[in-house]
Design an enzyme around this catalytic site. Structure first.
Site, PDB file in Angstrom:
ATOM      1  N   SER A 236      66.552  55.117  89.607  1.00 19.72           N
ATOM      2  CA  SER A 236      66.608  56.505  89.150  1.00 19.72           C
ATOM      3  C   SER A 236      65.600  57.444  89.801  1.00 19.72           C
ATOM      4  CB  SER A 236      66.446  56.571  87.627  1.00 19.72           C
ATOM      5  OG  SER A 236      65.181  56.091  87.238  1.00 19.72           O
ATOM      6  N   LYS A 281      62.763  61.159  79.705  1.00 17.94           N
ATOM      7  CA  LYS A 281      61.997  61.514  80.902  1.00 17.94           C
ATOM      8  C   LYS A 281      61.515  62.953  80.844  1.00 17.94           C
ATOM      9  CE  LYS A 281      64.181  57.909  83.626  1.00 17.94           C
ATOM     10  NZ  LYS A 281      65.096  57.524  84.716  1.00 17.94           N
TER      11      LYS A 281
END
Length: 342
Positions: A236, A281
């Site tokens: 990611s 995140k």
């Protein structure tokens, strides 16, 4: 009597701590400044701002974490079968995540070097078979360590090309795979079947049963670049890796003095893809003091990571701006549009 109560309490605490459930637990992790872990030989090092990858902290869930996860929208519980393949151990799962991170780093380097007009050399070995799904056709005819180099005589150099060649098939079809096994080339016929239910594949989708294929090649970059991310796994961080590498390859500082966090996979065409834990995140990036957070836009999909990140930003009341990104070039264009931070 008091001693017995204390002993009982200690036993209960130890049970809550060490008894693992068939679930994984995740929560917001941290934000790692990338110029501390990426180094281009002779590259630009005068960044006024920074690029940051954001992480999700994940591990096996015990009873304590299972209960705690229900107290916050940014703590999540996932059944084992949602993340791990059937029969895959925890160590094998972690290894697969680290392999994905390694592949992500290589692609990020390629995207950045090509965008900067730098030299990249390739020596292709084929698509490496790393995992076979029990009960599917490939399980009985392929072996871990095989290199697939062609499908029905058409060359495949990358895992993406292999996946493209095998799409749109049904269970009545077979294909001939050209495989290198122990240095010998051979052709192996393989059919298609539905995926096991626990893999949650879309209805009607079939495959040969090769999971997580890896593009096996030697890529040489000039100048050399090194990335040290220790035990961070998964693909990611591809977008953020590519931006930091690019910034070290060019003479101008594209951070413009801003703290830029973000997430998103990236392929060799520079297309940014979906990841997990976008909201978590955002929390990590906000705690790190980021000015901007890049999130995959997924072509404007209504359930995109960008939408998820935007909702999380509104929920926690951050001043950090969430930026929708579809491609590496879009990210560069946005950064170039910013004024220098005062």
């Amino acid at each position: 009597m008091i001693k017995k109560r204390w002993i009982f309490l200690i036993i209960v605490i130890l049970f809550l701590q060490f008894y693992q459930l068939p679930y994984y637990y995740s929560q917001p992790g941290g934000a790692k400044v990338l110029d501390e872990v990426i180094s281009v030989d002779g590259g630009f090092t005068e960044e006024e701002g920074s690029f940051m990858l954001t992480t999700v902290q994940m591990g096996k869930a015990n009873l304590f974490f299972y209960g705690w996860a229900h107290l916050s929208p940014y703590r999540m519980i996932y059944p084992e079968e949602q993340l791990r393949f059937e029969g895959e151990t925890d160590d094998e799962y972690q290894h697969r995540q680290l392999m994905a991170m390694t592949g992500s780093q290589e692609i990020a380097k390629i995207v950045a070097y090509e965008a900067a007009g730098m030299e990249v050399e390739y020596e292709h070995k084929g698509v490496l078979v790393t995992t076979l799904i029990e009960g599917m056709p490939a399980y009985d005819v392929l072996k871990i360590g095989d290199h697939i180099i062609a499908v029905n005589g058409k060359e495949v150099l990358t895992a993406e090309q292999l996946i493209d060649q095998l799409q749109g098939m049904d269970e009545s079809i077979t294909v001939d795979l050209t495989v290198i096994r122990e240095g010998q080339e051979q052709i192996i016929e393989v059919g298609f079947s539905a995926f096991p239910k626990e893999m949650n594949a879309p209805p009607g989708r079939v495959g040969i049963g090769v999971s997580a294929p890896v593009t096996d090649r030697e890529v040489t970059f000039h100048p050399e670049v090194t990335i040290d991310t220790s035990q961070i796994g998964g693909p990611s961080a591809g977008l953020m890796f590519s931006l930091e590498i690019y910034n070290q390859l060019v003479s101008e500082d594209i951070t413009k003095g801003y703290q830029v966090a973000g997430t998103g996979t990236i392929n060799e065409e520079g297309i940014v893809g979906r990841i997990g834990g976008a909201g978590q995140k955002v929390v990590a990036a906000d705690k790190a003091g980021a000015d901007y957070f890049f999130a995959p836009n997924e072509g404007g999909a209504s359930d995109s990571n960008f939408i998820e990140a935007k909702k999380a930003a509104e929920d926690i009341g951050t001043d950090m701006q969430i930026i929708a990104i579809d491609t590496f070039d879009e990210a560069i264009a946005f950064l170039q549009s910013l004024p220098e931070k005062s």
